[in-house]
Design an enzyme around this catalytic site. Structure first.
Site, PDB file in Angstrom:
ATOM      1  CD  GLU A 111      34.228  40.077  43.918  1.00 55.29           C
ATOM      2  OE1 GLU A 111      34.474  40.548  45.043  1.00 55.29           O
ATOM      3  OE2 GLU A 111      34.414  40.687  42.858  1.00 55.29           O
ATOM      4  CD  GLU A 131      38.781  38.663  41.279  1.00 54.89           C
ATOM      5  OE1 GLU A 131      37.560  38.789  41.142  1.00 54.89           O
ATOM      6  OE2 GLU A 131      39.307  37.607  41.700  1.00 54.89           O
TER       7      GLU A 131
END
Length: 261
Positions: A111, A131
């Site tokens: 990210e 995730e």
């Protein structure tokens, strides 16, 4: 314990995730330190470019520490917006940031990489967003950024399936600018950084700010705003010096870079 370090190579800041024994997993403190490092780059006029990399050969960053940072979010002690500065959301850092991805780039590390402008990866690097496998989502900018940076189907595959992909595939997807031998990744990023540091600081800043600000505007409005950004650059001291240097067939000495150009 490790943390975030910032070293200087002339006008280039080298920011490191520095917790190699834990694959540079981010503690709560490291998120704050990374945001502070980006702010230091932004506010220090002697710094022109940042290179972001990981300490050690194994990992760039594997994301939030699953024993500390993720539980803090899951327990509702704060929300992920607390980490906006580290994720460069709502950023005012308009200097170029180059990622030198030297190993595993997973979860929150992936990210943060998405917040950078140019990305060089080792041929041994691996990328992934795991995730959904632990019941959470990549909400550190990725839900917004990824489909704007690469084709929808590849973005969704990465976010939904959570599979790791090698550097060559990440390059094909458009996530990277270049893939180099692992031993060369930092040098390759620094070479690019120093090339950028020789260019007009005001022009680079206008380019980055305009691209970040114009992307969500209707096209007619974006064209109007683009002209304003362009005028800001065309009337700058750097533009006057650049045009004079071109006419005089010499290297420019940009005011934005100080007396030495």
């Amino acid at each position: 314990m490790g943390g975030i370090t910032l070293d200087r190579d002339g006008a280039v800041a080298v920011v490191r995730f520095d917790r190699p024994d834990k694959l540079n997993a981010l503690t709560l403190a490291m998120y704050d330190e990374l945001g502070a490092a980006f702010a230091e780059v932004r506010d220090d006029d002697s710094l022109a470019v940042a290179v972001l990399t990981g300490a050690g050969p194994r990992a760039f960053c594997v994301g939030a520490d699953l024993t500390e940072s993720i539980p803090a979010l899951a327990e509702g002690r704060f929300d992920i917006s607390h980490w906006d500065a580290a994720h460069q959301k709502h950023t005012r850092l308009f200097k170029p940031v180059i990622a030198a991805v030297n190993g595993l780039c997973l979860g929150g590390g992936f990210e943060i990489m998405l917040s950078t402008d140019i990305r060089i990866a080792a041929d041994t690097a691996e990328f992934g967003l795991p995730e959904t496998g632990v019941g959470v989502v990549p909400a550190g900018g990725t839900l917004s950024r990824l489909t704007r940076q690469i084709p929808y189907v590849w973005a969704m595959e990465l976010m939904l399936q959570g599979d790791r992909i090698p550097a060559a595939q990440a390059l094909r997807y458009g996530l990277l600018n270049d893939v180099v031998p692992a031993a060369d990744v930092l040098d390759a990023a620094l070479e690019r950084a120093h090339r950028l540091a020789a260019r007009s600081g005001s022009a680079l800043g206008v380019v980055k700010e305009a691209v970040l600000r114009l992307g969500d505007l209707p096209q007619d409005q974006a064209f109007h705003s683009e002209a304003l950004y362009g005028q800001k650059a065309f009337t700058s001291p750097d533009a006057r010096e650049g045009l004079a240097a071109f006419a005089e067939r010499r290297a420019p000495r940009f005011p934005s870079r100080g007396a030495d150009g």
